[in-house]
Scaffold this motif. Sequence first.
Motif, PDB file in Angstrom:
ATOM      1  N   ILE A  52      -0.104   0.084   3.961  1.00 43.11           N
ATOM      2  CA  ILE A  52      -0.537  -1.191   3.378  1.00 43.11           C
ATOM      3  C   ILE A  52      -0.567  -2.280   4.445  1.00 43.11           C
ATOM      4  N   TRP A 108       2.435  -5.625  -4.933  1.00 46.21           N
ATOM      5  CA  TRP A 108       2.599  -4.274  -4.363  1.00 46.21           C
ATOM      6  C   TRP A 108       3.843  -3.581  -4.921  1.00 46.21           C
ATOM      7  N   LEU A 137      -4.154  -0.603  -0.606  1.00 48.47           N
ATOM      8  CA  LEU A 137      -3.441  -1.196  -1.739  1.00 48.47           C
ATOM      9  C   LEU A 137      -4.120  -0.851  -3.060  1.00 48.47           C
TER      10      LEU A 137
END
Length: 479
Positions: free
Chosen positions: A53, A153, A98
Amino acid sequence: MTDMTPSAARPPLWTGDALVAAMQARAIGEAPDVCGVSIDTRTLQPGDLFFAIKGDARDGHDFVAAALAKGAAAAVVAQDRAAEFEGQGALYVVADVLDAMVALGRASRARSQARIVAVTGSVGKTGTKEALRTVLSAQGATHASAASYNNHWGVPLTLARMPADSRFGVFEIGMNHAGEIEPLVAMVQPHVALITTVEPVHLENLGSIEAIADAKAEIFSGLLPGGVAVINRDNPHYERLRKAAENSPAGRVVSFGETPGADVRMTRIILQPDQSIVEATLFGEPATYRIASPGKHVAMNSLGVLAVVEALGADLALAAIAMAEVTPPSGRGEQIRLPAPGGEIALYDESYNANPASIRAAMDVLAQTPVGLRGRRIVVLGDMLELGPEGPALHAGLAEAVAACNIDLVFAAGPLMKNLWQKLPLEKRGAYAPNAAELTGAVLGALRAGDVVTVKGSNGSRTGAIVAALKSRFATNAA
């Protein structure tokens, strides 16, 4: 050679075929099964799937080689970076990393038969999440957010990590701005949604306490049809939250608190330095239980926990018994005994975060804690952040709590805490410094055996470093 296959101790979490389908990924090399999901090489375990990420400060692609070398079963990488890692290990190539993790989280929720709860609130959501983890684990396999993984996230990561055979799932959902909770709770699709309380936090971003209540109430939007909304009946914004719940997919609203008429109501509390004894009526039935954490605020949140347990269809009696195992998370009221010459110092580590309500609650606990011979009650406070224009007044207003809780000395750090410092009588002033680092020496030099000290501040004020310094200094003395 590093073993990259799921171990017998960690069964597969996702098959390779399921990963390809969920993330619409292209596999380079084999498409291996994985037994965990990671975004951090420091905590990655062999057999994990590593998501590269891209964050504000670091790009996970810079750590793909390290992840594969450490034993990651595979890495999820962006199409425009994939060529850099060919030949180093198995890769799942996607358009956006993501987005791929979000897609995997959604797939996890779709396959799960678990009963799910989502938790938010201005204060106490992490402690409540951990209490739910504890009491539900006694009744079945329970999956819950790690630490405070409650953002854009953290929520999909927690979902992606949920084993398919989980009986319960507990998800913490946070926000700094309006509109942030709604997409997160849409992923989680809870059966139950809990708001611990609404307090003046994030005023800088939201402008008013009513706006905070509305932002927290977004959690009800993701409830499955007929789900249960659990709300603090004592909070001044209860009616506002209740109306939001009634306009959501919720089929039922459950309340908790001390207010007459609350479905889960505390009738008496016995506060002790290391525990709380609660007498309550749980949906009309009397109950008494113990919590291995001090403080009225902890006891109040325990009522919300039991309301959630009932709403999930779990056993209330077993949950009340399991409350005796609920202890404070690190940095949120953890009690530490520090050996010192001639005795010991009692430290409450509240350094993870702070707002006006939580600082007052921490001082209440300190007021209930006995001191040793010649001991004093001491608070070490760092700035409370994101309070906007009201910040100076809210800091100054803590002087009332200092007096009410019989605090002997205050050590303050930060430009906002200077507003409190200036309101204190001279005899209660320990020391002031512009930041926590510069305050540490004064705190270390002042403490002595018999003292009881609470260290608290917003995470950005870095008061955790003072806790670390205290542990180091007095552990050295013990040796």
